[in-house]
Design a protein around this motif. Structure first.
Motif, short mmCIF file in Angstrom:
data_model
loop_
_atom_site.label_atom_id
_atom_site.label_comp_id
_atom_site.label_asym_id
_atom_site.label_seq_id
_atom_site.Cartn_x
_atom_site.Cartn_y
_atom_site.Cartn_z
N LYS A 24 41.18 20.31 68.55
CA LYS A 24 41.35 21.11 67.34
C LYS A 24 40.17 20.81 66.42
O LYS A 24 39.63 19.71 66.44
CB LYS A 24 42.64 20.76 66.61
CG LYS A 24 43.88 21.26 67.31
CD LYS A 24 45.06 21.10 66.40
CE LYS A 24 46.28 21.74 67.04
NZ LYS A 24 47.42 21.75 66.15
N PRO A 25 39.80 21.79 65.60
CA PRO A 25 38.69 21.54 64.67
C PRO A 25 39.06 20.46 63.65
O PRO A 25 40.21 20.31 63.29
CB PRO A 25 38.48 22.88 63.98
CG PRO A 25 39.31 23.87 64.71
CD PRO A 25 40.32 23.13 65.52
N VAL A 26 38.04 19.75 63.24
CA VAL A 26 38.22 18.73 62.22
C VAL A 26 37.27 19.01 61.06
O VAL A 26 36.28 19.73 61.20
CB VAL A 26 37.97 17.31 62.77
CG1 VAL A 26 39.04 16.93 63.78
CG2 VAL A 26 36.60 17.18 63.37
N MET A 27 37.60 18.43 59.93
CA MET A 27 36.80 18.55 58.72
C MET A 27 36.50 17.14 58.23
O MET A 27 37.39 16.30 58.22
CB MET A 27 37.65 19.25 57.66
CG MET A 27 37.02 20.40 56.98
SD MET A 27 38.22 21.05 55.80
CE MET A 27 37.36 20.65 54.31
N LEU A 28 35.28 16.89 57.85
CA LEU A 28 34.90 15.60 57.30
C LEU A 28 34.72 15.77 55.80
O LEU A 28 33.91 16.57 55.35
CB LEU A 28 33.60 15.11 57.94
CG LEU A 28 33.10 13.75 57.48
CD1 LEU A 28 34.11 12.66 57.86
CD2 LEU A 28 31.74 13.45 58.10
N ASN A 29 35.50 15.03 55.02
CA ASN A 29 35.37 15.06 53.58
C ASN A 29 34.56 13.86 53.13
O ASN A 29 34.96 12.72 53.35
CB ASN A 29 36.74 15.04 52.89
CG ASN A 29 36.60 15.02 51.38
OD1 ASN A 29 35.77 15.74 50.83
ND2 ASN A 29 37.37 14.18 50.72
N THR A 30 33.42 14.13 52.49
CA THR A 30 32.57 13.05 51.99
C THR A 30 32.52 13.03 50.47
O THR A 30 31.74 12.28 49.89
CB THR A 30 31.13 13.21 52.55
OG1 THR A 30 30.62 14.48 52.15
CG2 THR A 30 31.11 13.09 54.06
N THR A 31 33.34 13.87 49.81
CA THR A 31 33.38 13.87 48.35
C THR A 31 34.44 12.90 47.86
O THR A 31 35.33 12.51 48.61
CB THR A 31 33.70 15.28 47.80
OG1 THR A 31 35.07 15.57 48.06
CG2 THR A 31 32.80 16.34 48.41
N SER A 32 34.36 12.54 46.59
CA SER A 32 35.34 11.61 46.02
C SER A 32 36.53 12.35 45.41
O SER A 32 37.42 11.72 44.84
CB SER A 32 34.68 10.73 44.98
OG SER A 32 34.13 11.53 43.95
N SER A 33 36.57 13.66 45.53
CA SER A 33 37.65 14.47 44.97
C SER A 33 38.99 14.17 45.62
O SER A 33 40.02 14.18 44.97
CB SER A 33 37.33 15.95 45.17
OG SER A 33 37.39 16.63 43.97
N GLU A 34 38.99 13.99 46.90
CA GLU A 34 40.17 13.63 47.69
C GLU A 34 39.75 12.45 48.56
O GLU A 34 38.56 12.16 48.67
CB GLU A 34 40.64 14.81 48.56
CG GLU A 34 41.16 16.01 47.79
CD GLU A 34 42.49 15.78 47.06
OE1 GLU A 34 43.08 14.68 47.19
OE2 GLU A 34 42.92 16.68 46.34
#
Length: 177
Positions: A24-34
């Motif tokens: 399944k596709p994944v998303m990498l979050n590199t922001t400090s928002s979440e």
């Protein structure tokens, strides 16, 4: 090799293994928002979403979003407004009462933590916010917020988002929270 670099390499290897294993596709979050980390795409372009779900959404085209791009609050990407989809939690859905004031955003009378708008951004520049007031969330709209970060660029600045602008429901898989 320093500890941070080792952690990043381990994280990326783990992300790759999870992506291949899940297919399944994944998303990498590199922001400090979440919470920073890896999120699994659970459903693409949902017709409805429940409160508390993490989503990737294109923010509505508006002068505040344009300002967010110019000031680099938002990265450039594939959304109609030229940004990347934002990763936020759904905090208010159709029919819920939203009260927005200098204290923050309350949904059905419950003040959400870390939702007070900042008068200025981290560089000291004035930061306009969505108008204070009482709202009832319209059908097919949601309020996307971060209760994780008081500095998140979210509904406190750009207001409600059409459900149609949600590109995916995502689930945290491996985060630093």
């Amino acid at each position: 090799m320093n500890t941070r670099r080792t952690g990043i390499i381990t994280f990326l290897l783990g992300a790759g293994i999870i992506a291949v294993a899940s297919a399944k596709p994944v998303m990498l979050n590199t922001t400090s928002s979440e919470p920073e980390g890896l999120y699994l795409v659970v459903k693409r372009e949902p017709a409805q979403v429940a409160p508390g779900r993490y989503v990737a959404a294109c923010p509505p085209m508006s002068p505040i979003i344009h300002l967010g791009v110019i000031r680099h609050y938002l990265a450039t990407g594939t959304c109609p407004d030229g940004t990347v989809p934002v990763l936020k939690q759904v905090e208010a859905v159709a029919g819920e009462a939203v009260h927005y004031s200098a204290a923050g955003i309350a949904v059905d009378g419950r003040l959400l933590p870390n939702t007070a708008p900042a008068a200025r951004d981290p560089r000291g520049r004035p930061l306009p916010h969505y108008p204070f007031g009482n709202y009832v969330v319209a059908p097919n709209q949601v309020w996307l917020l971060s209760t994780f970060s008081p500095l998140s660029f979210d509904a406190r600045y750009f207001g409600p988002v059409p459900v149609a602008d949600i590109k995916a429901i995502v689930r945290p898989v491996w985060t630093q929270r």
